[in-house]
Scaffold this motif. Structure first.
Motif, PDB file in Angstrom:
ATOM      1  N   ILE A  21       0.834  -1.204   0.000  1.00 18.11           N
ATOM      2  CA  ILE A  21       0.000   0.000   0.000  1.00 18.11           C
ATOM      3  C   ILE A  21       0.866   1.250   0.000  1.00 18.11           C
ATOM      4  O   ILE A  21       0.618   2.194  -0.759  1.00 18.11           O
ATOM      5  CB  ILE A  21      -0.983  -0.015   1.192  1.00 18.11           C
ATOM      6  N   VAL A  22       1.902   1.272   0.833  1.00 19.94           N
ATOM      7  CA  VAL A  22       2.787   2.441   0.891  1.00 19.94           C
ATOM      8  C   VAL A  22       3.514   2.609  -0.441  1.00 19.94           C
ATOM      9  O   VAL A  22       3.660   3.732  -0.942  1.00 19.94           O
ATOM     10  CB  VAL A  22       3.779   2.313   2.066  1.00 19.94           C
ATOM     11  N   THR A  23       3.945   1.503  -1.058  1.00 22.98           N
ATOM     12  CA  THR A  23       4.619   1.584  -2.349  1.00 22.98           C
ATOM     13  C   THR A  23       3.690   2.142  -3.419  1.00 22.98           C
ATOM     14  O   THR A  23       4.086   3.014  -4.206  1.00 22.98           O
ATOM     15  CB  THR A  23       5.133   0.195  -2.770  1.00 22.98           C
ATOM     16  N   LEU A  24       2.460   1.658  -3.455  1.00 23.89           N
ATOM     17  CA  LEU A  24       1.496   2.187  -4.423  1.00 23.89           C
ATOM     18  C   LEU A  24       1.200   3.659  -4.173  1.00 23.89           C
ATOM     19  O   LEU A  24       1.051   4.437  -5.121  1.00 23.89           O
ATOM     20  CB  LEU A  24       0.200   1.372  -4.374  1.00 23.89           C
ATOM     21  N   LEU A  25       1.127   4.050  -2.908  1.00 18.67           N
ATOM     22  CA  LEU A  25       0.883   5.449  -2.561  1.00 18.67           C
ATOM     23  C   LEU A  25       2.028   6.329  -3.060  1.00 18.67           C
ATOM     24  O   LEU A  25       1.798   7.390  -3.646  1.00 18.67           O
ATOM     25  CB  LEU A  25       0.707   5.588  -1.049  1.00 18.67           C
ATOM     26  N   ILE A  26       3.255   5.872  -2.864  1.00 19.73           N
ATOM     27  CA  ILE A  26       4.422   6.639  -3.312  1.00 19.73           C
ATOM     28  C   ILE A  26       4.436   6.745  -4.835  1.00 19.73           C
ATOM     29  O   ILE A  26       4.660   7.825  -5.387  1.00 19.73           O
ATOM     30  CB  ILE A  26       5.721   5.998  -2.784  1.00 19.73           C
ATOM     31  N   ALA A 108      15.907  15.942  -8.472  1.00 26.40           N
ATOM     32  CA  ALA A 108      16.098  17.390  -8.594  1.00 26.40           C
ATOM     33  C   ALA A 108      14.764  18.124  -8.631  1.00 26.40           C
ATOM     34  O   ALA A 108      14.662  19.269  -8.201  1.00 26.40           O
ATOM     35  CB  ALA A 108      16.898  17.704  -9.853  1.00 26.40           C
ATOM     36  N   LYS A 109      13.707  17.452  -9.115  1.00 28.02           N
ATOM     37  CA  LYS A 109      12.388  18.080  -9.200  1.00 28.02           C
ATOM     38  C   LYS A 109      11.628  18.042  -7.878  1.00 28.02           C
ATOM     39  O   LYS A 109      10.676  18.786  -7.707  1.00 28.02           O
ATOM     40  CB  LYS A 109      11.542  17.377 -10.260  1.00 28.02           C
ATOM     41  N   GLN A 110      12.018  17.169  -6.979  1.00 32.96           N
ATOM     42  CA  GLN A 110      11.292  17.023  -5.722  1.00 32.96           C
ATOM     43  C   GLN A 110      11.875  17.916  -4.645  1.00 32.96           C
ATOM     44  O   GLN A 110      13.041  18.289  -4.682  1.00 32.96           O
ATOM     45  CB  GLN A 110      11.366  15.579  -5.220  1.00 32.96           C
ATOM     46  N   THR A 111      11.031  18.218  -3.684  1.00 36.31           N
ATOM     47  CA  THR A 111      11.478  18.904  -2.481  1.00 36.31           C
ATOM     48  C   THR A 111      11.111  18.028  -1.289  1.00 36.31           C
ATOM     49  O   THR A 111      10.165  17.252  -1.358  1.00 36.31           O
ATOM     50  CB  THR A 111      10.797  20.279  -2.330  1.00 36.31           C
ATOM     51  N   PRO A 112      11.841  18.140  -0.200  1.00 37.23           N
ATOM     52  CA  PRO A 112      11.495  17.336   0.969  1.00 37.23           C
ATOM     53  C   PRO A 112      10.074  17.590   1.466  1.00 37.23           C
ATOM     54  O   PRO A 112       9.433  16.701   1.992  1.00 37.23           O
ATOM     55  CB  PRO A 112      12.528  17.762   2.007  1.00 37.23           C
ATOM     56  N   ARG A 113       9.579  18.801   1.279  1.00 34.79           N
ATOM     57  CA  ARG A 113       8.241  19.118   1.748  1.00 34.79           C
ATOM     58  C   ARG A 113       7.174  18.310   1.004  1.00 34.79           C
ATOM     59  O   ARG A 113       6.137  17.983   1.552  1.00 34.79           O
ATOM     60  CB  ARG A 113       7.959  20.609   1.604  1.00 34.79           C
ATOM     61  N   SER A 114       7.466  17.945  -0.254  1.00 36.35           N
ATOM     62  CA  SER A 114       6.477  17.215  -1.043  1.00 36.35           C
ATOM     63  C   SER A 114       6.249  15.799  -0.522  1.00 36.35           C
ATOM     64  O   SER A 114       5.195  15.224  -0.759  1.00 36.35           O
ATOM     65  CB  SER A 114       6.904  17.173  -2.502  1.00 36.35           C
ATOM     66  N   SER A 115       7.210  15.234   0.181  1.00 37.27           N
ATOM     67  CA  SER A 115       7.074  13.858   0.665  1.00 37.27           C
ATOM     68  C   SER A 115       6.900  13.764   2.170  1.00 37.27           C
ATOM     69  O   SER A 115       6.983  12.685   2.728  1.00 37.27           O
ATOM     70  CB  SER A 115       8.300  13.050   0.251  1.00 37.27           C
ATOM     71  N   ILE A 116       6.648  14.875   2.823  1.00 37.42           N
ATOM     72  CA  ILE A 116       6.528  14.853   4.279  1.00 37.42           C
ATOM     73  C   ILE A 116       5.326  14.039   4.726  1.00 37.42           C
ATOM     74  O   ILE A 116       5.371  13.365   5.748  1.00 37.42           O
ATOM     75  CB  ILE A 116       6.507  16.277   4.863  1.00 37.42           C
ATOM     76  N   ARG A 117       4.257  14.039   3.919  1.00 35.03           N
ATOM     77  CA  ARG A 117       3.081  13.229   4.278  1.00 35.03           C
ATOM     78  C   ARG A 117       3.402  11.742   4.243  1.00 35.03           C
ATOM     79  O   ARG A 117       2.968  10.988   5.094  1.00 35.03           O
ATOM     80  CB  ARG A 117       1.921  13.551   3.338  1.00 35.03           C
ATOM     81  N   ILE A 118       4.163  11.330   3.254  1.00 36.87           N
ATOM     82  CA  ILE A 118       4.529   9.917   3.147  1.00 36.87           C
ATOM     83  C   ILE A 118       5.396   9.512   4.342  1.00 36.87           C
ATOM     84  O   ILE A 118       5.194   8.449   4.935  1.00 36.87           O
ATOM     85  CB  ILE A 118       5.260   9.641   1.827  1.00 36.87           C
ATOM     86  N   PHE A 119       6.361  10.337   4.703  1.00 39.24           N
ATOM     87  CA  PHE A 119       7.191  10.045   5.856  1.00 39.24           C
ATOM     88  C   PHE A 119       6.359   9.969   7.138  1.00 39.24           C
ATOM     89  O   PHE A 119       6.604   9.118   7.992  1.00 39.24           O
ATOM     90  CB  PHE A 119       8.288  11.090   6.032  1.00 39.24           C
ATOM     91  N   ALA A 120       5.381  10.832   7.257  1.00 37.56           N
ATOM     92  CA  ALA A 120       4.510  10.802   8.440  1.00 37.56           C
ATOM     93  C   ALA A 120       3.706   9.508   8.496  1.00 37.56           C
ATOM     94  O   ALA A 120       3.591   8.885   9.553  1.00 37.56           O
ATOM     95  CB  ALA A 120       3.581  12.016   8.425  1.00 37.56           C
ATOM     96  N   VAL A 121       3.175   9.073   7.353  1.00 33.29           N
ATOM     97  CA  VAL A 121       2.394   7.825   7.325  1.00 33.29           C
ATOM     98  C   VAL A 121       3.284   6.632   7.657  1.00 33.29           C
ATOM     99  O   VAL A 121       2.895   5.762   8.445  1.00 33.29           O
ATOM    100  CB  VAL A 121       1.710   7.651   5.947  1.00 33.29           C
ATOM    101  N   VAL A 122       4.484   6.586   7.086  1.00 29.22           N
ATOM    102  CA  VAL A 122       5.396   5.474   7.356  1.00 29.22           C
ATOM    103  C   VAL A 122       5.796   5.483   8.824  1.00 29.22           C
ATOM    104  O   VAL A 122       5.869   4.428   9.459  1.00 29.22           O
ATOM    105  CB  VAL A 122       6.615   5.555   6.424  1.00 29.22           C
ATOM    106  N   THR A 123       6.031   6.637   9.399  1.00 25.86           N
ATOM    107  CA  THR A 123       6.421   6.720  10.800  1.00 25.86           C
ATOM    108  C   THR A 123       5.286   6.258  11.711  1.00 25.86           C
ATOM    109  O   THR A 123       5.517   5.521  12.678  1.00 25.86           O
ATOM    110  CB  THR A 123       6.821   8.165  11.156  1.00 25.86           C
ATOM    111  N   ILE A 124       4.073   6.629  11.386  1.00 28.41           N
ATOM    112  CA  ILE A 124       2.928   6.236  12.211  1.00 28.41           C
ATOM    113  C   ILE A 124       2.695   4.728  12.124  1.00 28.41           C
ATOM    114  O   ILE A 124       2.391   4.079  13.119  1.00 28.41           O
ATOM    115  CB  ILE A 124       1.669   7.016  11.794  1.00 28.41           C
ATOM    116  N   CYS A 125       2.857   4.177  10.907  1.00 28.63           N
ATOM    117  CA  CYS A 125       2.654   2.715  10.751  1.00 28.63           C
ATOM    118  C   CYS A 125       3.739   1.956  11.477  1.00 28.63           C
ATOM    119  O   CYS A 125       3.584   0.940  11.998  1.00 28.63           O
ATOM    120  CB  CYS A 125       2.654   2.331   9.284  1.00 28.63           C
TER     121      CYS A 125
END
Length: 125
Positions: A21-26, A108-125
């Motif tokens: 699920i996390v992989t598909l979300l990413i 180069a196109k990404q910023t850390p802020r764009s993936s903060i939600r994913i990191f939060a979900v992974v941390t909570i799980c």
């Protein structure tokens, strides 16, 4: 099959399902933003390769130490099988930390802020 092994299989299946699920979300978020997995520049690819080597070396060392501790010293610090998964998770952590330290985790196109939600979900799980 006894009750303990059934619960282990259910937990193992739930873990694999969570990873899927996390992989598909990413992947979905990356497609929405137009980021391809190969969008890393040459420096980032070299740094990611070096980080993968360090993570693999860490995995080998952790598994060897775990084998010595549980086999030779007869100290079982966790259930069999769980120790190997913990070593794998530590190896993944080595890869992530090395990539973040060397600015090779995001393209180069990404910023850390764009993936903060994913990191939060992974941390909570």
């Amino acid at each position: 099959m006894d009750e303990m092994s059934l619960s282990w299989y259910i937990g193992f299946g739930a873990g694999i399902l969570a990873v899927a699920i996390v992989t598909l979300l990413i992947r979905t978020m990356q497609k929405r933003r137009g980021v391809q997995p190969g969008d890393y520049d040459e420096r980032q690819q070299l740094q990611r390769g070096a980080a993968a080597q360090r993570a693999y070396l860490a995995l080998l060392l952790l598994l060897c130490v775990n084998g010595i501790v549980s086999g030779v010293l007869d100290i079982h610090w966790t259930k069999p099988g769980v120790d190997c998964f913990l070593c794998m998770f530590a190896s993944v952590a080595v890869f992530v930390v090395e990539c973040v330290r060397r600015d090779a985790y995001f393209t180069a196109k990404q910023t850390p802020r764009s993936s903060i939600r994913i990191f939060a979900v992974v941390t909570i799980c």
